[in-house]
Motif scaffolding. Structure first.
Motif, PDB file in Angstrom:
ATOM      1  N   THR A 194       0.640  -1.079  -0.034  1.00  0.00           N
ATOM      2  CA  THR A 194       0.017   0.058  -0.149  1.00  0.00           C
ATOM      3  C   THR A 194       0.883   1.404   0.034  1.00  0.00           C
ATOM      4  N   GLN A 195       1.984   1.101   0.784  1.00  0.00           N
ATOM      5  CA  GLN A 195       2.985   2.381   0.701  1.00  0.00           C
ATOM      6  C   GLN A 195       3.385   2.601  -0.811  1.00  0.00           C
ATOM      7  N   GLN A 196       3.689   1.454  -1.593  1.00  0.00           N
ATOM      8  CA  GLN A 196       4.217   1.456  -2.803  1.00  0.00           C
ATOM      9  C   GLN A 196       3.369   2.051  -3.559  1.00  0.00           C
ATOM     10  N   LEU A 197       1.962   1.644  -3.237  1.00  0.00           N
ATOM     11  CA  LEU A 197       0.959   2.316  -4.391  1.00  0.00           C
ATOM     12  C   LEU A 197       0.646   3.663  -4.053  1.00  0.00           C
ATOM     13  N   PHE A 198       0.598   4.160  -2.784  1.00  0.00           N
ATOM     14  CA  PHE A 198       0.219   5.543  -2.702  1.00  0.00           C
ATOM     15  C   PHE A 198       1.527   6.290  -2.748  1.00  0.00           C
ATOM     16  N   GLY A 199       2.646   5.721  -2.563  1.00  0.00           N
ATOM     17  CA  GLY A 199       3.956   6.720  -2.729  1.00  0.00           C
ATOM     18  C   GLY A 199       4.617   6.943  -3.982  1.00  0.00           C
ATOM     19  N   ASN A 200       4.369   5.764  -5.010  1.00  0.00           N
ATOM     20  CA  ASN A 200       5.278   5.569  -6.029  1.00  0.00           C
ATOM     21  C   ASN A 200       4.424   5.460  -7.257  1.00  0.00           C
ATOM     22  N   GLY A 234      10.448  -4.899   2.195  1.00  0.00           N
ATOM     23  CA  GLY A 234      11.642  -4.993   1.774  1.00  0.00           C
ATOM     24  C   GLY A 234      11.671  -3.945   0.586  1.00  0.00           C
ATOM     25  N   ARG A 235      10.703  -3.739   0.137  1.00  0.00           N
ATOM     26  CA  ARG A 235      10.766  -2.814  -1.374  1.00  0.00           C
ATOM     27  C   ARG A 235      10.800  -1.464  -0.786  1.00  0.00           C
ATOM     28  N   ILE A 236      10.349  -0.899   0.330  1.00  0.00           N
ATOM     29  CA  ILE A 236      10.303   0.387   0.489  1.00  0.00           C
ATOM     30  C   ILE A 236      11.650   0.584   1.071  1.00  0.00           C
ATOM     31  N   SER A 237      12.229   2.176   1.201  1.00  0.00           N
ATOM     32  CA  SER A 237      13.344   2.412   1.410  1.00  0.00           C
ATOM     33  C   SER A 237      13.648   2.305   2.829  1.00  0.00           C
ATOM     34  N   ALA A 238      14.960   1.923   3.276  1.00  0.00           N
ATOM     35  CA  ALA A 238      15.400   1.972   4.625  1.00  0.00           C
ATOM     36  C   ALA A 238      14.895   3.198   5.659  1.00  0.00           C
ATOM     37  N   GLU A 239      14.825   4.273   4.999  1.00  0.00           N
ATOM     38  CA  GLU A 239      14.592   5.596   5.579  1.00  0.00           C
ATOM     39  C   GLU A 239      12.801   5.315   5.883  1.00  0.00           C
ATOM     40  N   ALA A 240      12.173   4.611   4.903  1.00  0.00           N
ATOM     41  CA  ALA A 240      10.697   4.610   5.059  1.00  0.00           C
ATOM     42  C   ALA A 240      10.355   3.637   6.155  1.00  0.00           C
ATOM     43  N   ARG A 241      11.418   2.788   6.180  1.00  0.00           N
ATOM     44  CA  ARG A 241      11.080   1.469   7.166  1.00  0.00           C
ATOM     45  C   ARG A 241      11.332   2.094   8.666  1.00  0.00           C
ATOM     46  N   ALA A 242      12.453   2.882   8.672  1.00  0.00           N
ATOM     47  CA  ALA A 242      12.966   3.507  10.005  1.00  0.00           C
ATOM     48  C   ALA A 242      11.632   4.235  10.368  1.00  0.00           C
ATOM     49  N   ALA A 243      11.120   4.938   9.539  1.00  0.00           N
ATOM     50  CA  ALA A 243      10.066   5.990   9.970  1.00  0.00           C
ATOM     51  C   ALA A 243       8.679   5.151  10.370  1.00  0.00           C
ATOM     52  N   SER A 244       8.593   3.989   9.960  1.00  0.00           N
ATOM     53  CA  SER A 244       7.512   3.147  10.259  1.00  0.00           C
ATOM     54  C   SER A 244       7.500   2.507  11.369  1.00  0.00           C
ATOM     55  N   GLY A 245       9.007   2.499  12.039  1.00  0.00           N
ATOM     56  CA  GLY A 245       9.318   1.727  13.304  1.00  0.00           C
ATOM     57  C   GLY A 245       9.852   0.374  12.800  1.00  0.00           C
ATOM     58  N   ILE A 246      10.020  -0.207  11.629  1.00  0.00           N
ATOM     59  CA  ILE A 246      10.363  -1.474  11.170  1.00  0.00           C
ATOM     60  C   ILE A 246      11.717  -1.649  11.225  1.00  0.00           C
ATOM     61  N   GLY A 247      12.351  -2.502  12.409  1.00  0.00           N
ATOM     62  CA  GLY A 247      13.742  -2.413  12.413  1.00  0.00           C
ATOM     63  C   GLY A 247      14.163  -3.778  12.111  1.00  0.00           C
ATOM     64  N   GLU A 248      15.498  -4.016  12.146  1.00  0.00           N
ATOM     65  CA  GLU A 248      15.993  -5.444  11.518  1.00  0.00           C
ATOM     66  C   GLU A 248      15.819  -6.387  12.693  1.00  0.00           C
ATOM     67  N   GLY A 249      15.556  -6.177  13.752  1.00  0.00           N
ATOM     68  CA  GLY A 249      15.175  -7.411  14.704  1.00  0.00           C
ATOM     69  C   GLY A 249      13.637  -7.595  14.845  1.00  0.00           C
ATOM     70  N   LEU A 250      12.780  -7.207  14.067  1.00  0.00           N
ATOM     71  CA  LEU A 250      11.730  -7.515  14.233  1.00  0.00           C
ATOM     72  C   LEU A 250      10.837  -8.500  13.572  1.00  0.00           C
ATOM     73  N   LEU A 251      10.137  -9.195  13.947  1.00  0.00           N
ATOM     74  CA  LEU A 251       9.444 -10.408  13.676  1.00  0.00           C
ATOM     75  C   LEU A 251       8.134 -10.305  13.615  1.00  0.00           C
ATOM     76  N   ARG A 252       7.322 -10.909  12.849  1.00  0.00           N
ATOM     77  CA  ARG A 252       5.878 -10.963  12.725  1.00  0.00           C
ATOM     78  C   ARG A 252       5.313 -12.594  12.855  1.00  0.00           C
TER      79      ARG A 252
END
Length: 394
Positions: free
Chosen positions: A118-124, A356-374
């Protein structure tokens, strides 16, 4: 009309099993599956009347099919909506909503905490067609109000969000949207109407990826938009022409899933709460994200607008990506897949999959870190799931 549809006071569980069904001349008990691309007319005049809409009835399976209609009517009943439009996928539902209701030069206000696609759709993608999106960081009502513009047409939220289970105040954001003459659209994928009914809280439209909990067993793709008829009719017009349609077979499978939606969501939510509490006590886990926990920052809000915490639990492990991947790679029971909503528990690393397709900056802004699991908790024994995760939590 189904006898169930004539009584608006049937319970959720009854509607989930029986709403929308119209038996054919064969008087079948289970819903019929109509695998046909087209329908035959009695006369040329009837064909003309059906195509123009002067006479109700099936025309062509891209936009009319009895099995799909049954699924639409049942889901509308469960959401408390006037109507529903079914689509090929959840993303097709979001795209159809935007394309049907917006024009170039108009604006969307969306939470940053939405699904990666959804971020890709809205942003790109949408900016190519003149539709701009302002992403709101944080879930405060004031942040959304500040992002509104005179040309804002949609306010879009996903609550709880994917993957951090951030919860948004639907009633308050409906007031913000309506004050700006915009529509509030709520992605209700994580809760489903079994746990949350956004239209009752003031939302204008509800979006579903029916691929997830509505089917419930990871079998087919599907999507839906529920809401008032004047809005869904515009979305139907887009679907009729553009064709992001739900297949009759997939609609039939989703119908079977809806029959058990309530019992599945209750059982999976119970299991998820047990898993969240267990994870919160693990020394290798830095933080757990689950609305049913008292430690969740929007716990009180979640318990006001949801009947339980849902089945999605996200957690951060200490040690960043290496530690997170070690947990995933040591799983023998949990399925390593990015899908969710299944009766089988799944695990994924969002930073390298769904986001994974959004930028590292966008992931950081969303709070999605490298240690996160769902993990999307299924119907297995929580003790077995805990033992499987414990191998990697070292």
């Amino acid at each position: 009309m189904s006898p169930v549809d004539e009584n608006p006071h049937w319970s959720f569980e009854t509607l989930a099993v029986r709403a929308g069904q119209e038996r054919s001349q064969f008087n079948e008990h289970s819903e019929a599956l109509y695998l046909t691309s087209s329908f035959v007319f009695d006369t040329a005049a009837q064909a003309a009347a059906r195509f123009s809409g002067a006479e109700p009835g099936n025309v062509y399976a891209r936009f009319t099919n009895p099995t799909v209609s049954t699924m639409q009517e049942r889901l509308a009943a469960l959401e408390g909506a006037e109507a529903c439009v079914a689509t090929a996928t959840g993303m097709a539902a979001i795209l159809s909503t935007v394309m049907a209701l917006m024009n170039g030069g108009e604006h969307i206000v969306a939470s940053r905490s939405i699904f990666g696609a959804t971020q890709q759709l809205f942003g790109n993608i949408l900016p190519r067609f003149g539709v701009e999106t302002s992403f709101v960081d944080g879930g405060t009502v004031e942040a959304f109000r500040s992002a509104m513009r005179p040309n804002t047409k949609l306010v879009f939220i996903e609550t709880p969000s994917n993957p951090l289970t951030e919860v948004f105040d639907i009633a308050a954001l409906a007031q913000v949207a309506h004050a700006g003459r915009a529509l509030l659209v709520v992605d209700n994928c994580f809760c489903t109407p079994a746990l949350q009914r956004p239209l009752q809280l003031g939302a204008d439209l509800v979006i579903h990826s029916a691929t997830k909990y509505l089917d419930g067993q990871g079998r087919v793709l599907g999507g839906a938009v529920c809401g008032a008829k004047p809005l869904t009719e515009e979305i139907f017009k887009f679907l009729r022409t553009a064709g992001p349609s739900l297949s009759p077979f997939n609609a039939w499978v989703i119908l079977k899933g809806l029959e058990t939606l309530s019992v599945r969501m209750q059982a999976q939510s119970t299991n998820a709460l047990e898993m969240a509490r267990w994870l919160e006590a693990r020394p290798q886990v830095a933080r757990v994200f689950y609305p049913g926990l008292a430690s969740h920052p929007q716990h009180a809000l979640a318990m006001r607008q949801q009947t339980s915490g849902g089945a999605i639990v996200s957690f951060e492990v200490k040690g960043e990506r290496a530690a997170a991947w070690r947990v995933v790679d040591n799983c023998r029971l949990l399925s390593i897949t990015a899908n969710l909503g299944d009766t089988k528990t799944t695990i994924t690393h969002p930073a390298s999959t769904t986001h994974g397709r959004i930028s590292a900056e966008a992931r950081a802004a969303s709070g999605i870190g490298e240690g996160l699991l769902r993990i999307a908790v299924g119907l297995e024994s929580p003790a077995d799931l805990q033992a499987d995760l414990a191998r990697g939590l070292v």
